[in-house]
Design a protein around this motif. Structure first.
Motif, PDB file in Angstrom:
ATOM      1  N   LEU A  36       0.833  -1.207   0.000  1.00  0.00           N
ATOM      2  CA  LEU A  36       0.000   0.000   0.000  1.00  0.00           C
ATOM      3  C   LEU A  36       0.868   1.259   0.000  1.00  0.00           C
ATOM      4  N   SER A  37       1.972   1.215   0.752  1.00  0.00           N
ATOM      5  CA  SER A  37       2.865   2.376   0.798  1.00  0.00           C
ATOM      6  C   SER A  37       3.529   2.615  -0.549  1.00  0.00           C
ATOM      7  N   VAL A  38       3.975   1.527  -1.194  1.00  0.00           N
ATOM      8  CA  VAL A  38       4.563   1.673  -2.530  1.00  0.00           C
ATOM      9  C   VAL A  38       3.536   2.303  -3.470  1.00  0.00           C
ATOM     10  N   GLY A  39       2.316   1.777  -3.463  1.00  0.00           N
ATOM     11  CA  GLY A  39       1.280   2.309  -4.343  1.00  0.00           C
ATOM     12  C   GLY A  39       0.982   3.770  -4.079  1.00  0.00           C
ATOM     13  N   ALA A  40       0.874   4.146  -2.799  1.00  0.00           N
ATOM     14  CA  ALA A  40       0.564   5.529  -2.462  1.00  0.00           C
ATOM     15  C   ALA A  40       1.711   6.457  -2.840  1.00  0.00           C
ATOM     16  N   LEU A  41       2.945   6.036  -2.608  1.00  0.00           N
ATOM     17  CA  LEU A  41       4.095   6.864  -2.975  1.00  0.00           C
ATOM     18  C   LEU A  41       4.153   7.093  -4.486  1.00  0.00           C
ATOM     19  N   LEU A  42       3.905   6.048  -5.249  1.00  0.00           N
ATOM     20  CA  LEU A  42       3.936   6.181  -6.708  1.00  0.00           C
ATOM     21  C   LEU A  42       2.784   7.043  -7.211  1.00  0.00           C
ATOM     22  N   ALA A  43       1.608   6.875  -6.615  1.00  0.00           N
ATOM     23  CA  ALA A  43       0.470   7.706  -7.004  1.00  0.00           C
ATOM     24  C   ALA A  43       0.749   9.172  -6.690  1.00  0.00           C
ATOM     25  N   ALA A  44       1.408   9.427  -5.546  1.00  0.00           N
ATOM     26  CA  ALA A  44       1.762  10.798  -5.190  1.00  0.00           C
ATOM     27  C   ALA A  44       2.761  11.396  -6.178  1.00  0.00           C
ATOM     28  N   GLY A 101       2.508  10.926  -9.288  1.00  0.00           N
ATOM     29  CA  GLY A 101       1.776  11.133 -10.518  1.00  0.00           C
ATOM     30  C   GLY A 101       1.728   9.931 -11.437  1.00  0.00           C
ATOM     31  N   LEU A 102       2.203   8.762 -10.972  1.00  0.00           N
ATOM     32  CA  LEU A 102       2.190   7.564 -11.805  1.00  0.00           C
ATOM     33  C   LEU A 102       0.832   6.877 -11.728  1.00  0.00           C
ATOM     34  N   ASP A 103       0.495   6.180 -12.801  1.00  0.00           N
ATOM     35  CA  ASP A 103      -0.689   5.331 -12.803  1.00  0.00           C
ATOM     36  C   ASP A 103      -0.297   3.999 -12.152  1.00  0.00           C
ATOM     37  N   VAL A 104      -1.053   3.560 -11.161  1.00  0.00           N
ATOM     38  CA  VAL A 104      -0.655   2.392 -10.380  1.00  0.00           C
ATOM     39  C   VAL A 104      -1.855   1.498 -10.111  1.00  0.00           C
ATOM     40  N   ARG A 105      -1.594   0.204 -10.044  1.00  0.00           N
ATOM     41  CA  ARG A 105      -2.573  -0.785  -9.601  1.00  0.00           C
ATOM     42  C   ARG A 105      -1.947  -1.575  -8.455  1.00  0.00           C
ATOM     43  N   ARG A 152      -4.810   2.290   3.191  1.00  0.00           N
ATOM     44  CA  ARG A 152      -5.798   2.042   2.129  1.00  0.00           C
ATOM     45  C   ARG A 152      -6.573   3.310   1.808  1.00  0.00           C
ATOM     46  N   ASP A 153      -6.979   4.005   2.853  1.00  0.00           N
ATOM     47  CA  ASP A 153      -7.750   5.234   2.637  1.00  0.00           C
ATOM     48  C   ASP A 153      -6.914   6.267   1.888  1.00  0.00           C
ATOM     49  N   ARG A 154      -5.627   6.353   2.212  1.00  0.00           N
ATOM     50  CA  ARG A 154      -4.777   7.328   1.534  1.00  0.00           C
ATOM     51  C   ARG A 154      -4.580   6.958   0.070  1.00  0.00           C
ATOM     52  N   PRO A 200      -8.044   6.639  -6.855  1.00  0.00           N
ATOM     53  CA  PRO A 200      -9.301   5.897  -6.675  1.00  0.00           C
ATOM     54  C   PRO A 200      -9.352   4.656  -7.560  1.00  0.00           C
ATOM     55  N   GLY A 201      -9.710   3.539  -6.950  1.00  0.00           N
ATOM     56  CA  GLY A 201      -9.845   2.294  -7.696  1.00  0.00           C
ATOM     57  C   GLY A 201      -8.550   1.546  -7.937  1.00  0.00           C
ATOM     58  N   ALA A 202      -7.433   2.066  -7.421  1.00  0.00           N
ATOM     59  CA  ALA A 202      -6.148   1.406  -7.677  1.00  0.00           C
ATOM     60  C   ALA A 202      -6.051   0.062  -6.956  1.00  0.00           C
ATOM     61  N   LEU A 203      -6.629  -0.044  -5.764  1.00  0.00           N
ATOM     62  CA  LEU A 203      -6.541  -1.282  -4.995  1.00  0.00           C
ATOM     63  C   LEU A 203      -7.584  -2.274  -5.483  1.00  0.00           C
ATOM     64  N   ARG A 204      -7.135  -3.452  -5.888  1.00  0.00           N
ATOM     65  CA  ARG A 204      -8.036  -4.527  -6.331  1.00  0.00           C
ATOM     66  C   ARG A 204      -7.896  -5.689  -5.355  1.00  0.00           C
ATOM     67  N   THR A 205      -8.859  -5.836  -4.461  1.00  0.00           N
ATOM     68  CA  THR A 205      -8.804  -6.918  -3.481  1.00  0.00           C
ATOM     69  C   THR A 205      -9.334  -8.214  -4.090  1.00  0.00           C
TER      70      THR A 205
END
Length: 396
Positions: free
Chosen positions: A18-26, A28-32, A113-115, A121-126
Motif C-alpha cells: 500500500l505504501s509503494v502504491g501511495a508513494l507512486l500515485a503521489a 503522478g504515476l498510474d498504479v494498480r 488504504r484510505d490514503r 481511486p480504484g487502484a486497490l483490487r482486493t
C-alpha cells in the motif's frame, strides 16, 4: 479478456505494498495494487512504527492519523529478577517523532488504504491474485484471478512484488532464497493492561527463563511476547479463533508473564494470541528485468526487535523515486544500486535481531550475572543513546 495498462503493478496490498502504491500515485504515476485477500484488514500482528517510517508517513500525509491513534512508546526499561537494569529514552532519536508508535496492523493498513484511495481511486483490487508473469523488454504482462475467479490481466511497465515471505512474484520469477531457521520459539498476545507500567513505556525482561517483552497498545491494552521452553510445543502451534487451545495458550502466556515479572494480566481479556518460530531468508536476487521485490519478499528477518515491517516501508521510500524516474525516462531501472543498499540494510537489521534473540535466551549463574552487568553498563553510559538510535532505526 481485456488487458489493462498501467505504469506500475504492485502485487501485495499489505502495509508495504500500500505504501509503494501511495508513494507512486503521489508521484503522478498510474498504479494498480493487487491484494489476494478480499476481506478488510484484521488483527493486530506487527505493531511498531519507528521514526524513519513515521517520516515516510508524513510525506504520504498519514503520520497525523497514525500518531493520533497509536500508543506512543517514549522509553524502554530493561529488567531482570525483579530489578531494573536501566532505561532507554527515545527523546533524542528524532526531531520529528521522538518515540515508537504502537498501532494494530489492521488500523495502519486501513489508514494506508484510505490514503491510496484518495490519491488513486480504484487502484486497490482486493481478492486478486497473480498466477503468471511474462517479462518483455519494455513491459511485463501479469495474469491472475479476480474476486469472482474470473481471469484478469495487466500490462505494466514495472512490477513490484510486495507479497510477503511466501511471495508468488518471487516464485514466478524463479528466484530462490537462502538463510537459516532458528530454534527459538515465542508466543505473543494482547491483553487488557494490568497496570503498574506507564502507558508510554515498554519493558524487556531478560531474566533466567528467557526474554519477556511488554509493549503498550491503544485502548488500554498491552502486547506481551515471551520466549517459551522448547518442550512447550503447544504454545507455538496455531489454534483457530475461539478454540479451547487458544484460551489455553492465553492462560499459559499470562502465567509466563506472572512468573517472570510478577505482573498478572487477566487471560480472559486476551484478544489475540499467536505462536511463532523465527527464520531469516534473503532473496537470491531483488530485481529481475522490470520486476523488483520489496519487504519480506526480498528479506525476511526475525520479528524480535520489531523492524521487519519498517524495513519494508524504507524499501518503499527508496524504491519509489527510482521507479518514478525510470517511468519518466523510459529506462529499465537501476536495480543493482537499490538492491545493494536495501539488502545491506536488511542484513544489518537481521544481525541486530539475532543479537536481541541471543540476549533474551535462558541464562543461569555467571552467564546471567554477566549479562545483567553488561546491560546495566550499556544503558547507563553514553552508549544508551546509541542503542536508542539503533533500535529506532535511525541508521536505516
Amino acid at each position: 479478456m481485456t488487458t489493462e495498462q498501467t505504469d506500475v503493478l504492485v502485487v501485495g496490498g499489505g502495509p508495504v505494498g500500500l505504501s509503494v502504491g501511495a508513494l507512486l500515485a503521489a508521484e503522478g504515476l498510474d498504479v494498480r495494487v493487487w491484494e489476494r485477500r478480499d476481506a478488510p484488514p484484521s488483527g493486530s500482528r506487527a505493531i511498531g512504527i519507528h521514526p524513519p517510517s513515521l517520516d515516510l508517513f508524513a510525506r504520504l500525509g498519514v503520520a497525523a492519523p497514525v500518531v493520533a491513534e497509536a500508543a506512543l512508546v517514549r522509553r524502554g526499561i530493561a529488567t531482570s529478577r525483579g530489578r531494573t537494569l536501566g532505561t532507554l529514552s527515545f527523546d533524542h532519536v528524532s526531531a520529528t517523532h521522538p518515540y515508537v508508535a504502537a498501532l494494530d496492523q489492521h488500523r495502519t493498513e486501513t489508514i494506508l488504504r484510505d490514503r491510496l484511495a484518495a490519491l488513486a481511486p480504484g487502484a486497490l483490487r482486493t481478492g486478486t491474485a497473480a498466477t503468471a508473469l511474462h517479462r518483455h523488454r519494455d513491459h511485463v504482462d501479469v495474469h491472475g484471478t479476480g474476486p469472482d475467479g474470473a481471469p484478469v490481466s495487466v500490462r505494466a511497465r514495472f512490477v513490484v512484488g510486495a507479497d510477503g515471505a511466501r511471495s508468488a512474484v518471487r516464485d514466478l520469477l524463479g528466484v530462490g532464497t537462502h538463510g537459516r531457521d532458528y530454534g527459538d520459539r515465542y508466543v505473543m498476545g494482547d491483553f487488557a493492561d494490568p497496570g503498574g507500567t506507564p502507558a508510554d513505556t515498554a519493558v524487556v525482561d531478560v531474566g533466567p527463563a528467557g526474554v519477556l517483552e511488554s509493549f503498550p497498545l491503544p485502548g488500554g491494552r498491552r502486547r506481551y511476547v515471551a520466549l517459551v521452553p522448547h518442550h512447550d510445543e503447544e504454545a507455538t502451534t496455531r489454534a483457530p479463533d475461539g478454540d479451547a487451545a487458544e484460551a489455553g495458550r492465553a492462560s499459559r502466556l499470562a502465567a509466563l508473564v506472572r512468573d517472570r515479572t510478577g505482573v498478572a494480566p487477566d487471560a480472559a481479556t486476551s484478544s489475540m494470541t499467536s505462536g511463532f518460530r523465527v527464520r531469516r531468508r534473503t532473496a537470491d536476487r531483488v530485481g529481475v528485468g522490470r520486476v523488483v521485490l520489496v519487504g519480506d519478499a526480498a528479506h525476511e528477518i526475525s520479528p524480535i526487535g520489531g523492524q521487519g515491517m519498517n524495513l519494508g516501508w524504507l524499501d518503499a521510500a527508496a524504491l519509489a523515486p527510482v521507479l518514478a524516474g525510470a517511468v519518466r525516462s523510459g529506462s529499465s531501472g537501476p536495480w543493482p544500486r537499490y538492491a545493494t543498499t536495501r539488502q545491506a540494510a536488511a542484513a544489518r537489521a537481521a544481525r541486530q535481531a539475532e543479537a536481541n534473540m541471543a540476549v533474551g535466551r535462558p541464562a543461569r549463574g555467571l552467564a546471567l550475572v554477566g549479562r545483567e552487568a553488561l546491560l546495566r553498563s550499556a544503558l547507563r553510559l553514553p552508549t544508551g543513546g546509541l542503542l536508542a538510535s539503533v533500535y529506532a532505526m535511525r541508521w536505516a
